[in-house]
Structures are given as structure tokens and as C-alpha cells.
Design a protein around this motif. Structure first.
Motif, PDB file in Angstrom:
ATOM      1  N   GLY A  51       0.782  -1.234   0.000  1.00 47.91           N
ATOM      2  CA  GLY A  51       0.000   0.000   0.000  1.00 47.91           C
ATOM      3  C   GLY A  51       0.809   1.276   0.000  1.00 47.91           C
ATOM      4  N   THR A  52       2.125   1.205  -0.217  1.00 48.08           N
ATOM      5  CA  THR A  52       2.969   2.397  -0.203  1.00 48.08           C
ATOM      6  C   THR A  52       2.583   3.361  -1.334  1.00 48.08           C
ATOM      7  OG1 THR A  52       4.827   1.214   0.791  1.00 48.08           O
ATOM      8  CG2 THR A  52       5.345   3.230  -0.407  1.00 48.08           C
ATOM      9  N   ILE A  53       2.658   4.659  -1.042  1.00 45.62           N
ATOM     10  CA  ILE A  53       2.439   5.693  -2.052  1.00 45.62           C
ATOM     11  C   ILE A  53       3.807   6.119  -2.592  1.00 45.62           C
ATOM     12  CG2 ILE A  53       1.462   7.954  -2.526  1.00 45.62           C
ATOM     13  CD1 ILE A  53      -0.610   5.871  -1.816  1.00 45.62           C
ATOM     14  N   TYR A  54       3.994   6.018  -3.927  1.00 48.40           N
ATOM     15  CA  TYR A  54       5.266   6.348  -4.563  1.00 48.40           C
ATOM     16  C   TYR A  54       5.110   7.556  -5.475  1.00 48.40           C
ATOM     17  CZ  TYR A  54       7.015   1.729  -3.158  1.00 48.40           C
ATOM     18  OH  TYR A  54       7.421   0.625  -2.437  1.00 48.40           O
ATOM     19  N   PRO A  55       6.226   8.279  -5.716  1.00 51.61           N
ATOM     20  CA  PRO A  55       6.192   9.329  -6.749  1.00 51.61           C
ATOM     21  C   PRO A  55       6.060   8.683  -8.128  1.00 51.61           C
ATOM     22  CG  PRO A  55       8.059   9.618  -5.252  1.00 51.61           C
ATOM     23  CD  PRO A  55       7.502   8.262  -4.981  1.00 51.61           C
ATOM     24  N   ALA A  61       3.114   3.332 -12.598  1.00 51.50           N
ATOM     25  CA  ALA A  61       2.103   4.356 -12.358  1.00 51.50           C
ATOM     26  C   ALA A  61       1.117   4.434 -13.515  1.00 51.50           C
ATOM     27  CB  ALA A  61       2.771   5.716 -12.149  1.00 51.50           C
ATOM     28  N   ALA A  62       1.614   4.243 -14.736  1.00 50.63           N
ATOM     29  CA  ALA A  62       0.729   4.283 -15.896  1.00 50.63           C
ATOM     30  C   ALA A  62      -0.272   3.132 -15.872  1.00 50.63           C
ATOM     31  CB  ALA A  62       1.560   4.240 -17.182  1.00 50.63           C
ATOM     32  N   LEU A  63       0.146   1.991 -15.350  1.00 52.01           N
ATOM     33  CA  LEU A  63      -0.744   0.825 -15.285  1.00 52.01           C
ATOM     34  C   LEU A  63      -1.742   0.916 -14.132  1.00 52.01           C
ATOM     35  CD1 LEU A  63       1.833  -2.033 -15.978  1.00 52.01           C
ATOM     36  CD2 LEU A  63      -0.067  -1.371 -17.457  1.00 52.01           C
ATOM     37  N   TYR A  64      -1.298   1.423 -12.996  1.00 55.47           N
ATOM     38  CA  TYR A  64      -2.134   1.440 -11.799  1.00 55.47           C
ATOM     39  C   TYR A  64      -3.007   2.682 -11.684  1.00 55.47           C
ATOM     40  CZ  TYR A  64       0.353  -2.589  -9.795  1.00 55.47           C
ATOM     41  OH  TYR A  64       0.856  -3.831  -9.552  1.00 55.47           O
ATOM     42  N   GLY A  65      -2.478   3.844 -12.166  1.00 52.03           N
ATOM     43  CA  GLY A  65      -3.202   5.083 -11.965  1.00 52.03           C
ATOM     44  C   GLY A  65      -3.344   5.374 -10.475  1.00 52.03           C
ATOM     45  N   ASP A 115      -2.691  10.536  -6.113  1.00 56.19           N
ATOM     46  CA  ASP A 115      -3.554  11.407  -6.910  1.00 56.19           C
ATOM     47  C   ASP A 115      -3.538  11.047  -8.393  1.00 56.19           C
ATOM     48  OD1 ASP A 115      -1.101  12.355  -7.819  1.00 56.19           O
ATOM     49  OD2 ASP A 115      -1.181  14.192  -6.634  1.00 56.19           O
ATOM     50  N   GLY A 116      -2.711  10.081  -8.785  1.00 55.16           N
ATOM     51  CA  GLY A 116      -2.661   9.657 -10.172  1.00 55.16           C
ATOM     52  C   GLY A 116      -1.887  10.596 -11.083  1.00 55.16           C
ATOM     53  N   ARG A 117      -1.395  11.716 -10.544  1.00 53.86           N
ATOM     54  CA  ARG A 117      -0.635  12.672 -11.348  1.00 53.86           C
ATOM     55  C   ARG A 117       0.830  12.729 -10.902  1.00 53.86           C
ATOM     56  NH1 ARG A 117      -1.857  17.181  -9.982  1.00 53.86           N
ATOM     57  NH2 ARG A 117      -3.380  16.795  -8.327  1.00 53.86           N
ATOM     58  N   THR A 118       1.018  13.006  -9.622  1.00 49.20           N
ATOM     59  CA  THR A 118       2.392  13.061  -9.103  1.00 49.20           C
ATOM     60  C   THR A 118       2.695  11.867  -8.204  1.00 49.20           C
ATOM     61  OG1 THR A 118       1.677  14.409  -7.222  1.00 49.20           O
ATOM     62  CG2 THR A 118       2.408  15.567  -9.204  1.00 49.20           C
ATOM     63  N   THR A 119       1.671  11.229  -7.693  1.00 47.92           N
ATOM     64  CA  THR A 119       1.847  10.065  -6.822  1.00 47.92           C
ATOM     65  C   THR A 119       0.883   8.959  -7.221  1.00 47.92           C
ATOM     66  OG1 THR A 119       0.252  10.883  -5.192  1.00 47.92           O
ATOM     67  CG2 THR A 119       2.582  11.496  -4.869  1.00 47.92           C
ATOM     68  N   PHE A 120       1.232   7.750  -6.845  1.00 49.38           N
ATOM     69  CA  PHE A 120       0.339   6.603  -7.073  1.00 49.38           C
ATOM     70  C   PHE A 120       0.610   5.577  -5.968  1.00 49.38           C
ATOM     71  CE2 PHE A 120       4.195   4.931  -8.746  1.00 49.38           C
ATOM     72  CZ  PHE A 120       4.106   3.553  -8.683  1.00 49.38           C
TER      73      PHE A 120
END
Length: 230
Positions: free
Chosen positions: A47-51, A59-63, A69-74
Motif C-alpha cells: 500500500g505504499t504511495i510512490y512518486p 504508475a501508468a498501469l495502476y493510476g 492522486d494519479g498525477r504526481t503520486t500513485f
């Protein structure tokens, strides 16, 4: 023969990659390991939030399905103490599981409204059920007393007064056991009905089946999974 052997070895290596997990897996694939840590080119499904800049492909796969926020973090899926469930209709309900949905619970709290009670009602088979009380009376003797005691506890005839003895009162004092008193009643049958009362039916209690703790890892460097619908 040598070419066939090399082809079979390559196929075995690919199958091993898919089921065991390594850097050649698809981006975003989740696989279990019994090791103490996830290897290089993977991160733990915790469940970690990554840049987004750190794992752009992931990030492109998970959003933002699993956080951020799906823009700077996922966020990545959190499988610590949880079991994955396939997407689609949830059997026995009208609910459909979507990616990232969280369902189920570890415990269920029971309250007073959770339970219900039963009331038993007895119904006689007839409207009357008489009970007969038999009180024997002794003959009149000179030793009788005007009131019973522990040794004079059998009713007896009396010769007192032309109008009979005044032997009935509206209060009870110094009660004693009357000897020889028996009762008998008619025999009969009846039915007992049990009714349900309460505000709620019992609620199912969640149980956790036998499980074994392992670590789930997510591939962060590997093969981009092509969408068959593109």
C-alpha cells in the motif's frame, strides 16, 4: 535435436518466470515469495504511495486505483493480511467487484439487537382442568384445641354452640402444616407453541480460514503488458 532442446529450455525458462517472478515478468505483476524481502526490480505490495517519477510504467498501469492522486503520486495494492479477489460479480450479492475495491471484514461485532428470543406458550386441550383438594376430618374429642398447633394439626368435628363453631377467620396467624391433605387433578394434554420475537435475525460471523503468511512482490522492471483490445 539441439534446436528443439534449446526451444524447450527457453519455454521452461519463460514459464518459470511467469510463476516464480523475476525482472522479465510483466510490469505490475504480483507474485508471492517466502523470502524475507522482495528482490531487486520489485516492491512489496504493502500500500505504499510512490512518486510517479520513480516508477513511471507502474504508475501508468495502476493510476490512482490503489492510492495517490494519479498525477504526481500513485499507490500499490496492499496485500498485508489480505486475500486478493477476482473482479466481476460477487456470488450471492448484487455487487460487482472492481479493481481496487475493498470488501469483507476480519471481525463482526455482535450486539443485543443481533439476537432474538423464543417465547413458549402452553395451550390446554380443554377449558377446565379441575383440581380436587381432600381434607380429612377427625372425630370430636375432648382434647381438641380452638386453634391448630404443631401437634394439633388435623381438622376435627366440634360440638360448639347451637349454631356451630366459629372456625373461619379472614387472616392467617401462626400457620402450621395440616396433616392428611392430598390433592388430585384430572389428566389431560396440551400443546406448546414457540414464537419468534426480536428486532433482528442472527448476523453471520466472519471467519478466517487457515492461512500462511508470505510476502507479495510487484514487478517494477520487466515487459510492458500489451492490451489485447488496443
Amino acid at each position: 535435436m539441439k534446436k528443439y532442446y534449446l526451444s524447450a529450455l527457453a519455454a521452461l525458462s519463460f514459464a518459470s518466470s511467469v510463476f516464480a517472478g523475476n525482472p522479465d515478468d510483466y510490469f505490475g505483476a504480483i507474485w508471492p515469495t517466502a523470502a524475507q524481502y522482495c528482490p531487486i526490480d520489485t516492491v512489496e505490495a504493502d500500500g505504499t504511495i510512490y512518486p510517479v517519477s520513480q516508477y513511471q510504467a507502474l504508475a501508468a498501469l495502476y493510476g490512482n486505483t490503489y492510492g495517490g492522486d494519479g498525477r504526481t503520486t500513485f499507490g500499490v495494492p496492499n496485500l498485508r493480511g489480505k486475500m486478493p479477489i477476482g473482479t466481476g460479480p460477487l456470488p450471492g450479492t448484487s455487487y460487482t467487484i472492481q479493481r481496487g475495491d475493498k470488501v469483507g471484514q476480519e471481525t463482526s461485532t455482535l450486539t443485543q439487537s443481533t439476537f432474538h428470543t423464543h417465547i413458549a406458550t402452553f395451550t390446554r386441550s380443554s377449558s377446565t382442568n379441575p383440581i380436587t383438594v381432600n381434607i380429612p376430618v377427625s372425630a370430636n374429642t375432648n382434647g381438641n384445641l380452638p386453634a391448630p398447633d404443631s401437634t394439633h394439626n388435623t381438622m376435627a368435628g366440634t360440638s360448639g354452640g347451637p349454631g356451630g363453631a366459629a372456625m373461619w377467620a379472614n387472616t392467617m396467624t401462626n400457620p402450621v402444616n395440616i396433616n392428611g391433605v392430598t390433592t388430585s387433578g384430572g389428566t389431560g394434554t396440551g400443546t406448546v407453541s414457540v414464537g419468534i420475537t426480536g428486532t433482528a435475525a442472527p448476523t453471520a460471523v466472519t471467519t478466517i480460514p487457515p492461512q500462511l503468511g508470505v510476502r507479495f512482490c510487484i514487478t517494477t522492471s520487466g515487459t510492458w503488458p500489451e492490451n489485447p483490445n488496443d
